[in-house]
Structures are given as structure tokens and as C-alpha cells.
Design an enzyme around this catalytic site. Structure first.
Site, PDB file in Angstrom:
ATOM      1  N   ASN A  10       0.852  -1.193   0.000  1.00 42.38           N
ATOM      2  CA  ASN A  10       0.000   0.000   0.000  1.00 42.38           C
ATOM      3  C   ASN A  10       0.886   1.240   0.000  1.00 42.38           C
ATOM      4  O   ASN A  10       1.488   1.581   1.014  1.00 42.38           O
ATOM      5  CB  ASN A  10      -0.918  -0.011   1.227  1.00 42.38           C
ATOM      6  CG  ASN A  10      -1.828   1.200   1.274  1.00 42.38           C
ATOM      7  OD1 ASN A  10      -1.991   1.907   0.285  1.00 42.38           O
ATOM      8  ND2 ASN A  10      -2.429   1.440   2.430  1.00 42.38           N
ATOM      9  N   LYS A  12      -0.020   4.323  -0.312  1.00 42.25           N
ATOM     10  CA  LYS A  12      -0.678   5.491   0.277  1.00 42.25           C
ATOM     11  C   LYS A  12      -0.461   6.716  -0.626  1.00 42.25           C
ATOM     12  O   LYS A  12      -0.499   6.597  -1.847  1.00 42.25           O
ATOM     13  CB  LYS A  12      -0.200   5.702   1.713  1.00 42.25           C
ATOM     14  CG  LYS A  12      -0.390   4.429   2.562  1.00 42.25           C
ATOM     15  CD  LYS A  12      -0.109   4.619   4.007  1.00 42.25           C
ATOM     16  CE  LYS A  12      -0.321   3.306   4.749  1.00 42.25           C
ATOM     17  NZ  LYS A  12      -0.140   3.462   6.206  1.00 42.25           N
ATOM     18  N   HIS A  99      -9.756   0.980   5.203  1.00 40.09           N
ATOM     19  CA  HIS A  99      -8.444   1.159   5.827  1.00 40.09           C
ATOM     20  C   HIS A  99      -8.584   2.104   7.018  1.00 40.09           C
ATOM     21  O   HIS A  99      -9.399   3.029   7.010  1.00 40.09           O
ATOM     22  CB  HIS A  99      -7.446   1.715   4.812  1.00 40.09           C
ATOM     23  CG  HIS A  99      -6.033   1.686   5.303  1.00 40.09           C
ATOM     24  ND1 HIS A  99      -5.516   2.644   6.142  1.00 40.09           N
ATOM     25  CD2 HIS A  99      -5.030   0.790   5.085  1.00 40.09           C
ATOM     26  CE1 HIS A  99      -4.261   2.354   6.416  1.00 40.09           C
ATOM     27  NE2 HIS A  99      -3.935   1.231   5.782  1.00 40.09           N
ATOM     28  N   GLU A 169      -5.277  -5.167  10.471  1.00 43.74           N
ATOM     29  CA  GLU A 169      -4.229  -4.190  10.769  1.00 43.74           C
ATOM     30  C   GLU A 169      -4.540  -3.516  12.103  1.00 43.74           C
ATOM     31  O   GLU A 169      -5.357  -2.591  12.153  1.00 43.74           O
ATOM     32  CB  GLU A 169      -4.154  -3.117   9.685  1.00 43.74           C
ATOM     33  CG  GLU A 169      -3.603  -3.577   8.358  1.00 43.74           C
ATOM     34  CD  GLU A 169      -3.294  -2.384   7.460  1.00 43.74           C
ATOM     35  OE1 GLU A 169      -2.135  -2.220   7.099  1.00 43.74           O
ATOM     36  OE2 GLU A 169      -4.214  -1.618   7.147  1.00 43.74           O
ATOM     37  N   SER A 215       3.344  -2.330  10.400  1.00 43.27           N
ATOM     38  CA  SER A 215       4.804  -2.265  10.532  1.00 43.27           C
ATOM     39  C   SER A 215       5.480  -3.552  10.067  1.00 43.27           C
ATOM     40  O   SER A 215       6.416  -4.041  10.697  1.00 43.27           O
ATOM     41  CB  SER A 215       5.196  -1.937  11.979  1.00 43.27           C
ATOM     42  OG  SER A 215       4.722  -0.658  12.346  1.00 43.27           O
ATOM     43  N   GLY A 236       3.001  -1.513   4.255  1.00 42.61           N
ATOM     44  CA  GLY A 236       2.961  -0.073   4.057  1.00 42.61           C
ATOM     45  C   GLY A 236       4.307   0.479   3.630  1.00 42.61           C
ATOM     46  O   GLY A 236       4.738   0.324   2.494  1.00 42.61           O
ATOM     47  N   GLY A 237       5.011   1.120   4.560  1.00 44.37           N
ATOM     48  CA  GLY A 237       6.261   1.800   4.253  1.00 44.37           C
ATOM     49  C   GLY A 237       7.310   0.929   3.592  1.00 44.37           C
ATOM     50  O   GLY A 237       8.062   1.398   2.729  1.00 44.37           O
TER      51      GLY A 237
END
Length: 254
Positions: A10, A12, A99, A169, A215, A236-237
Site C-alpha cells: 500500500n 498510500k 483502511h 491491521e 509495521s 505499508g512503508g
């Protein structure tokens, strides 16, 4: 029956169309080297969907393309919104719905999310229903009540025979660096599967893939893969760097 595994990145609100093309010029060849059993996908910003669609075709990549949200109506006076027919123009396979950032920043409610889930399924785009408890709810010992409520309400409009993916999540673990233990994640996923069995049937619940997000990094992906009720990851990141994301995919399959 073995459940299908998925690893979705994702992005974002990151990456322009050009940046997305540059990313895929690195990631698509890496994905071919890793040759994962899981279905791997990305959810770029809406403005980068066309560039990603073209790059995936250029590399003949099995990479799936997803969207980060969508409106439940096919058209109308909804300024700033994107419809399912618009997503289908770019060969979008799946869409994230519910989300935590949409729930908490933009105040999306379960009833609206349910309409989106049903609409996506009817259009042939797989809905990925995101659920998860806040830190406050967790500390009160009300995690199961919240997860159960989000599942029951969020799936209320899903057609009986439609496919769906669940992404668990925990909100307190998203972008915070705090990671739920594999034991905690397995317990939450097993509980979600029990709820799904009550909503549908035990057989249907065993077919539904439940992903973990929060994470996720290359160094903890392997641990989550060992959990029997974890069928993939929502990253994510760590998905923003093509080499790091490829490492996440590779480690999940060790």
C-alpha cells in the site's frame, strides 16, 4: 483446501506516475527472480494507476494492480471520487476498503464500507476489507468485540458467492514501528476466522484469506508466514522501496 496467499503493498499518498514507472522497472524483474507462490500486488495513488498498468503489461508481470479506495456508485455528482468502472479501465484486480486511515481521518463508517465491498464484488474487483482495533480498544480488552463488529457490518452487502480478502491491521501498529507479536497476530486471525464461520459457514471461512498488516518489514515477514491463519501481508512503508519490498516477498516464502 489450501488458501491463496497474497502480499499487497500500500503506497498510500506516495509516488508520482513517473516515480511509479521507475519503481516497477526495478521491482518487476526482482519479482520474477523471487518467483513467489503468493499473489503480489501494489496499490498506487489513483494518478499513477495508468502508468502502473502500462508498466505491468510491458514487463509481462504477474503483479496485481489495486486501488486504495473507491466510491460505491458507478457515477454521479461526487466531486473528487473515483468509480469502479474507472478502476476497471486500468485492469485493477483488487481494492482496499475500510483502511484505518479512511475510517479515522475521513470518518468512513461501516455502513458505507459495506456498500463499497458489495459494489466492488459485483463489478468483479476483489474487495480487501481492512479491520483492526485502536490502542484504546485494545487496552480496554475489547479487541474481539470491535473486530467482530467490523466484520459483520463490513461484509453485510457482500454477494453470497463473491470473493473477499480480509486484512487485519491493528491501528496501534500502523506506521508506529510497534509490531504485534506473531502469537497475538495468530490469535486475532483465528478469531476472525471464527467470526467469518458464523457469518457464512465454516467451509467458506476456511477459504477466505486473511492478511496481516502493521509495521511489516523484511525482518519480520518470515515469522508471520509461520502463523497458520496468516495468509499474506499488507505492507505499508516497506513497500515503497522496490528492493525492500522484494525482500519482504522473498522472506515470507522462506
Amino acid at each position: 483446501m489450501e488458501r491463496k496467499r497474497y502480499i499487497f503493498g500500500n503506497w498510500k499518498m506516495h509516488k508520482t506516475a513517473k516515480e511509479a514507472k521507475d519503481y516497477l522497472s526495478v521491482f518487476c524483474p526482482l519479482l520474477e527472480e523471487v518467483a513467489p507462490v503468493s499473489c503480489v500486488g501494489i496499490t498506487p495513488a489513483f494518478t499513477a494507476l495508468h502508468a502502473c498498468c502500462e508498466s505491468i503489461k510491458f514487463f509481462h508481470s504477474p503483479l496485481w494492480l489495486g486501488a486504495q479506495n473507491v466510491h460505491q456508485d458507478t457515477s454521479g455528482a461526487f466531486t473528487g471520487e473515483i468509480s469502479l468502472p474507472m478502476l476497471k479501465e486500468f485492469d485493477v484486480n483488487f481494492v482496499l476498503l475500510g483502511h484505518s486511515e479512511c475510517r479515522h481521518i475521513f470518518h468512513e463508517e461501516d455502513t458505507t464500507i459495506a456498500l463499497k465491498v458489495g459494489a466492488a464484488a459485483r463489478e468483479g474487483i476483489i474487495p480487501v476489507l481492512c479491520i483492526g482495533e485502536t490502542l484504546e480498544v485494545r487496552e480496554k480488552g475489547a479487541t474481539e468485540a470491535m473486530l467482530s463488529n467490523q466484520l459483520m457490518l463490513g461484509l453485510a452487502q457482500l454477494p453470497e458467492t463473491a470473493s473477499v480478502i480480509i486484512a487485519y491491521e491493528p491501528v496501534w501498529a500502523i506506521g508506529t514501528g510497534k509490531v504485534a507479536s506473531a502469537v497475538d497476530v495468530q490469535e486475532a486471525h483465528a478469531f476472525c476466522r471464527e467470526v467469518l464461520a458464523n457469518i457464512f459457514s465454516k467451509e467458506k471461512a476456511e477459504e477466505i484469506s486473511i492478511l496481516y498488516g502493521g509495521s511489516v518489514k523484511a525482518d519480520n515477514a518470515e515469522g508471520f508466514a509461520r502463523c497458520p491463519d496468516v495468509d499474506g501481508l499488507l505492507v505499508g512503508g516497506a513497500s515503497l522501496d522496490p528492493k525492500v519490498f522484494a525482500d519482504v516477498v522473498a522472506n515470507f516464502h522462506r
